[in-house]
Design an enzyme around this catalytic site. Structure first.
Site, PDB file in Angstrom:
ATOM      1  N   CYS A 275      48.509  14.195  24.911  1.00  0.00           N
ATOM      2  CA  CYS A 275      47.217  14.526  24.303  1.00  0.00           C
ATOM      3  C   CYS A 275      46.429  15.390  25.289  1.00  0.00           C
ATOM      4  O   CYS A 275      46.839  15.567  26.443  1.00  0.00           O
ATOM      5  CB  CYS A 275      46.446  13.247  23.967  1.00  0.00           C
ATOM      6  SG  CYS A 275      45.784  12.388  25.419  1.00  0.00           S
TER       7      CYS A 275
ATOM      8  N   GLU B 107      51.383   8.581  30.259  1.00  0.00           N
ATOM      9  CA  GLU B 107      51.236   9.567  31.324  1.00  0.00           C
ATOM     10  C   GLU B 107      50.182   9.107  32.331  1.00  0.00           C
ATOM     11  O   GLU B 107      50.362   9.252  33.542  1.00  0.00           O
ATOM     12  CB  GLU B 107      50.807  10.931  30.759  1.00  0.00           C
ATOM     13  CG  GLU B 107      51.736  11.480  29.696  1.00  0.00           C
ATOM     14  CD  GLU B 107      51.319  11.121  28.268  1.00  0.00           C
ATOM     15  OE1 GLU B 107      51.439  12.002  27.402  1.00  0.00           O
ATOM     16  OE2 GLU B 107      50.889   9.978  28.018  1.00  0.00           O
TER      17      GLU B 107
END
Length: 149
Positions: A107, A81
């Site tokens: 996360c 990401e």
């Protein structure tokens, strides 16, 4: 053969990106999409000019027996990401209002980046043991979809 939905199509691209991953623990891919157009892709691996874990003789977090979902700051890699968001920024491309397709639930560090990048929707294939990430994404009003549900 049945034609894939847009979500399935872009997730397949994320899964292809994950194949470029150099992480020894988990291969993750991400694709940022705006108006059904791919803006950026990413996969987890060491930053530019930094040796990958395989070249270092293994994963630091594995050597330290750190459980999955904990102590991300000890990882040598950028997450998929993060790489996708950085790629869009380096090209001067806004991703405000975009969807990010990620092979695994982000996360908490990536969740915060996703929120501030203006991404409004996340599509994931698999979960990840980070409840704080789930909580802050929900609080920020970001819709998370588990593909296949």
């Amino acid at each position: 053969m049945e034609r894939p939905s847009w979500d399935e199509y872009f997730m397949e691209v994320a899964e292809l990106a994950a194949r470029r991953s150099t992480c020894l623990r988990r291969n993750v891919g991400a694709v940022v999409v705006l108006d059904k157009r791919i803006i950026a892709t990413g996969y987890n691996g060491a930053p530019r000019g930094i040796m990958h874990c395989e070249e270092r003789g293994g994963c630091l977090r594995q050597k330290m027996e750190i459980p999955s979902g904990e102590r991300h700051e000890l990882c040598m890699a950028l997450h998929a990401e993060q790489n996708a968001i950085i790629q869009a920024a380096s090209m001067g491309q806004s991703i405000e209002g975009a969807t990010i397709y990620v092979t695994h639930q982000p996360c908490v560090i990536c969740a915060k980046m996703i929120i501030n990048a203006g991404i409004r929707r996340i599509v994931v294939r698999e979960g990840y043991p980070d409840q704080l990430s789930v909580d802050i994404l929900a609080e920020a009003g970001i819709r998370t979809v588990l593909l296949g549900e």
